[in-house]
Write a protein that holds these residues in place. Structure first.
Motif, PDB file in Angstrom:
ATOM      1  N   LEU A   1      46.352  30.934  36.265  1.00 14.93           N
ATOM      2  CA  LEU A   1      45.763  31.837  37.458  1.00 14.93           C
ATOM      3  C   LEU A   1      45.274  33.131  36.803  1.00 14.93           C
ATOM      4  CD1 LEU A   1      47.340  31.075  40.436  1.00 14.93           C
ATOM      5  CD2 LEU A   1      45.077  30.367  39.948  1.00 14.93           C
ATOM      6  N   TYR A   2      46.273  33.711  35.898  1.00 15.28           N
ATOM      7  CA  TYR A   2      46.141  34.627  35.439  1.00 15.28           C
ATOM      8  C   TYR A   2      44.590  34.945  34.197  1.00 15.28           C
ATOM      9  CZ  TYR A   2      46.905  38.332  32.287  1.00 15.28           C
ATOM     10  OH  TYR A   2      46.023  40.213  32.027  1.00 15.28           O
ATOM     11  N   PHE A   3      44.577  33.611  34.068  1.00 16.98           N
ATOM     12  CA  PHE A   3      43.450  34.115  32.549  1.00 16.98           C
ATOM     13  C   PHE A   3      42.313  33.263  33.454  1.00 16.98           C
ATOM     14  CE2 PHE A   3      47.008  33.133  29.413  1.00 16.98           C
ATOM     15  CZ  PHE A   3      47.094  34.123  28.896  1.00 16.98           C
ATOM     16  N   ILE A   4      42.102  32.566  34.749  1.00 16.41           N
ATOM     17  CA  ILE A   4      40.665  32.341  35.350  1.00 16.41           C
ATOM     18  C   ILE A   4      40.432  34.057  35.487  1.00 16.41           C
ATOM     19  CG2 ILE A   4      40.286  31.430  37.412  1.00 16.41           C
ATOM     20  CD1 ILE A   4      41.399  29.041  36.689  1.00 16.41           C
ATOM     21  N   CYS A   5      41.230  34.590  36.391  1.00 16.03           N
ATOM     22  CA  CYS A   5      41.203  35.538  37.055  1.00 16.03           C
ATOM     23  C   CYS A   5      40.446  36.995  36.239  1.00 16.03           C
ATOM     24  CB  CYS A   5      42.743  36.693  38.062  1.00 16.03           C
ATOM     25  SG  CYS A   5      42.877  35.377  39.006  1.00 16.03           S
ATOM     26  N   THR A   6      41.219  36.909  35.039  1.00 14.00           N
ATOM     27  CA  THR A   6      40.761  38.241  34.192  1.00 14.00           C
ATOM     28  C   THR A   6      39.542  38.286  33.607  1.00 14.00           C
ATOM     29  OG1 THR A   6      43.341  38.360  33.842  1.00 14.00           O
ATOM     30  CG2 THR A   6      42.121  39.363  32.149  1.00 14.00           C
ATOM     31  N   ILE A   7      39.428  37.072  32.813  1.00 13.93           N
ATOM     32  CA  ILE A   7      38.797  36.185  31.703  1.00 13.93           C
ATOM     33  C   ILE A   7      37.355  36.490  33.211  1.00 13.93           C
ATOM     34  CG2 ILE A   7      37.243  34.472  30.687  1.00 13.93           C
ATOM     35  CD1 ILE A   7      39.673  33.682  29.725  1.00 13.93           C
ATOM     36  N   GLY A   8      37.016  35.957  34.030  1.00 10.76           N
ATOM     37  CA  GLY A   8      36.531  36.121  35.200  1.00 10.76           C
ATOM     38  C   GLY A   8      35.689  37.042  35.566  1.00 10.76           C
ATOM     39  N   GLY A   9      36.854  37.767  35.885  1.00  4.91           N
ATOM     40  CA  GLY A   9      36.745  39.525  36.073  1.00  4.91           C
ATOM     41  C   GLY A   9      35.551  40.164  34.818  1.00  4.91           C
ATOM     42  N   VAL A  10      36.876  39.905  33.742  1.00  8.83           N
ATOM     43  CA  VAL A  10      35.675  40.798  32.454  1.00  8.83           C
ATOM     44  C   VAL A  10      34.369  40.121  32.739  1.00  8.83           C
ATOM     45  CG1 VAL A  10      35.832  40.739  30.070  1.00  8.83           C
ATOM     46  CG2 VAL A  10      38.020  41.056  31.078  1.00  8.83           C
ATOM     47  N   ILE A  11      34.134  39.135  32.814  1.00 10.95           N
ATOM     48  CA  ILE A  11      32.997  38.445  33.114  1.00 10.95           C
ATOM     49  C   ILE A  11      32.119  39.839  34.033  1.00 10.95           C
ATOM     50  CG2 ILE A  11      30.904  36.909  32.998  1.00 10.95           C
ATOM     51  CD1 ILE A  11      33.442  35.058  31.507  1.00 10.95           C
ATOM     52  N   LEU A  12      31.948  39.488  35.250  1.00 10.36           N
ATOM     53  CA  LEU A  12      31.433  39.537  36.459  1.00 10.36           C
ATOM     54  C   LEU A  12      30.897  41.047  36.329  1.00 10.36           C
ATOM     55  CD1 LEU A  12      32.915  38.000  39.110  1.00 10.36           C
ATOM     56  CD2 LEU A  12      30.778  37.493  38.595  1.00 10.36           C
ATOM     57  N   ASN A  13      32.385  41.543  35.698  1.00  6.10           N
ATOM     58  CA  ASN A  13      32.210  43.291  35.801  1.00  6.10           C
ATOM     59  C   ASN A  13      31.510  43.664  34.736  1.00  6.10           C
ATOM     60  OD1 ASN A  13      33.102  45.960  36.412  1.00  6.10           O
ATOM     61  ND2 ASN A  13      33.726  46.048  34.969  1.00  6.10           N
ATOM     62  N   ALA A  14      31.106  43.514  33.416  1.00  7.10           N
ATOM     63  CA  ALA A  14      30.457  43.299  32.126  1.00  7.10           C
ATOM     64  C   ALA A  14      28.622  43.022  33.155  1.00  7.10           C
ATOM     65  CB  ALA A  14      30.496  42.351  30.852  1.00  7.10           C
ATOM     66  N   VAL A  15      28.606  41.731  33.826  1.00  8.04           N
ATOM     67  CA  VAL A  15      27.849  41.469  34.208  1.00  8.04           C
ATOM     68  C   VAL A  15      27.025  42.717  35.417  1.00  8.04           C
ATOM     69  CG1 VAL A  15      25.984  39.838  35.909  1.00  8.04           C
ATOM     70  CG2 VAL A  15      27.511  39.036  33.387  1.00  8.04           C
ATOM     71  N   PHE A  16      27.492  43.094  35.966  1.00  7.49           N
ATOM     72  CA  PHE A  16      27.317  44.108  37.439  1.00  7.49           C
ATOM     73  C   PHE A  16      26.971  45.393  36.062  1.00  7.49           C
ATOM     74  CE2 PHE A  16      28.947  41.658  40.093  1.00  7.49           C
ATOM     75  CZ  PHE A  16      28.414  42.135  41.154  1.00  7.49           C
ATOM     76  N   MET A  17      27.874  45.971  34.759  1.00  8.52           N
ATOM     77  CA  MET A  17      27.640  46.607  34.495  1.00  8.52           C
ATOM     78  C   MET A  17      25.925  47.106  33.305  1.00  8.52           C
ATOM     79  SD  MET A  17      31.723  48.040  33.006  1.00  8.52           S
ATOM     80  CE  MET A  17      30.491  49.202  31.983  1.00  8.52           C
ATOM     81  N   TYR A  18      25.854  45.345  34.005  1.00  8.82           N
ATOM     82  CA  TYR A  18      24.741  45.367  32.629  1.00  8.82           C
ATOM     83  C   TYR A  18      23.439  45.182  33.718  1.00  8.82           C
ATOM     84  CZ  TYR A  18      20.696  43.065  29.930  1.00  8.82           C
ATOM     85  OH  TYR A  18      19.714  43.143  28.897  1.00  8.82           O
ATOM     86  N   LEU A  19      23.682  44.890  34.746  1.00  5.32           N
ATOM     87  CA  LEU A  19      22.416  44.445  35.870  1.00  5.32           C
ATOM     88  C   LEU A  19      21.978  45.996  36.282  1.00  5.32           C
ATOM     89  CD1 LEU A  19      22.873  41.328  37.081  1.00  5.32           C
ATOM     90  CD2 LEU A  19      21.496  41.758  35.374  1.00  5.32           C
ATOM     91  N   ILE A  20      22.715  46.290  36.573  1.00  7.00           N
ATOM     92  CA  ILE A  20      22.600  47.892  37.664  1.00  7.00           C
ATOM     93  C   ILE A  20      23.519  48.480  37.099  1.00  7.00           C
ATOM     94  CG2 ILE A  20      22.900  46.100  39.467  1.00  7.00           C
ATOM     95  CD1 ILE A  20      25.583  46.995  40.170  1.00  7.00           C
ATOM     96  N   GLN A  21      23.759  48.892  35.778  1.00 10.91           N
ATOM     97  CA  GLN A  21      24.555  50.359  35.270  1.00 10.91           C
ATOM     98  C   GLN A  21      25.214  51.402  36.098  1.00 10.91           C
ATOM     99  OE1 GLN A  21      23.183  50.676  31.941  1.00 10.91           O
ATOM    100  NE2 GLN A  21      22.465  48.887  32.342  1.00 10.91           N
TER     101      GLN A  21
END
Length: 236
Positions: free
Chosen positions: A92-112
């Motif tokens: 659960l930890y790795f799913i949430c952490t890796i998923g959270g990092v990917i989602l955050n990176a996507v949002f930072m890239y798409l909407i700065q």
């Protein structure tokens, strides 16, 4: 309350839980500042705000005991081996952490989107304050999981006779509660984590594993921020 159906009592309990938590997130510091006379957010006022969050759990426990008169955890806790606990928490930890990092990176890239200013503000009060870090993580892990997954999710499922609705609503409410951090990422990532946790709870009926994992996610994140400047961790 005697004339209200059990579903009605569950609905009131769910609404009461969400309203209390959102009010605490929005106004707890303002009230504490007025009472203590301390204008800024300090380690002391933040500690008092976590005590207030525990009071929310107490209120819902009392509502459940005196009004609902049903088990607080409608889903009976299943017992597992120690090895299952360890595997489940790590997965659960790795799913949430890796998923959270990917989602955050996507949002930072798409909407700065910039990192949350509120997180920047709070970072200084946790610096080398290990008691506050641990207490904050225990509060988040225990209170949020007991209320979001343990209390709300199964009651929504009972009301609508739909496990999917229970999972989605508990995850959505979990995301909304984090909106006070002021960024889209701080809503979407908790929603994602809430979704993962809610699915796990539906499948395995063990709130203790979720409390441990929630604590672990927050504790590791806060310890990293304690030793590394948050400005260098914006992707996380």
């Amino acid at each position: 309350m005697k004339d209200i159906s059990l579903s009605g009592k569950y609905s009131i309990g769910i609404l009461l839980t969400f309203v209390i938590l959102i009010e605490l997130m929005l106004y707890a510091f303002s009230v504490i500042n007025i009472v203590t006379g301390i204008k800024a957010i300090t380690s002391y006022t933040f500690f008092l705000s976590r005590i207030a969050i525990w009071s929310a759990l107490l209120i819902i426990f009392l509502y459940n005991f005196f009004i609902e008169r049903k088990p607080f955890l409608l889903k009976e806790e299943k017992k597992y081996s120690l090895s299952f606990y360890i595997r489940a928490v790590l997965i659960l930890y790795f799913i949430c952490t890796i998923g959270g990092v990917i989602l955050n990176a996507v949002f930072m890239y798409l909407i700065q989107e910039k990192p949350s200013e509120k997180l920047f503000e709070l970072t200084s009060i946790f610096k080398n304050n290990y008691f506050l870090i641990i207490f904050t993580c225990i509060t988040a892990g225990a209170v949020e999981e007991l209320l979001m997954r343990g209390y709300i999710q199964p009651r929504v499922e009972k009301i609508y006779n739909s496990p999917v609705t229970g999972i989605l609503i508990s995850a959505i409410l979990f995301g909304i509660l984090h909106s006070t951090y002021g960024t889209v990422g701080q809503v979407i990532i908790p929603f994602f984590i809430g979704l993962v946790f809610a699915i796990f709870y539906k499948l395995y009926s063990n709130i203790k594993i979720l409390i441990i994992c929630h604590f672990m996610i927050d504790f590791v994140s806060m310890m990293i921020m304690n030793f590394i400047d948050i400005k260098h961790l914006s992707v996380f």
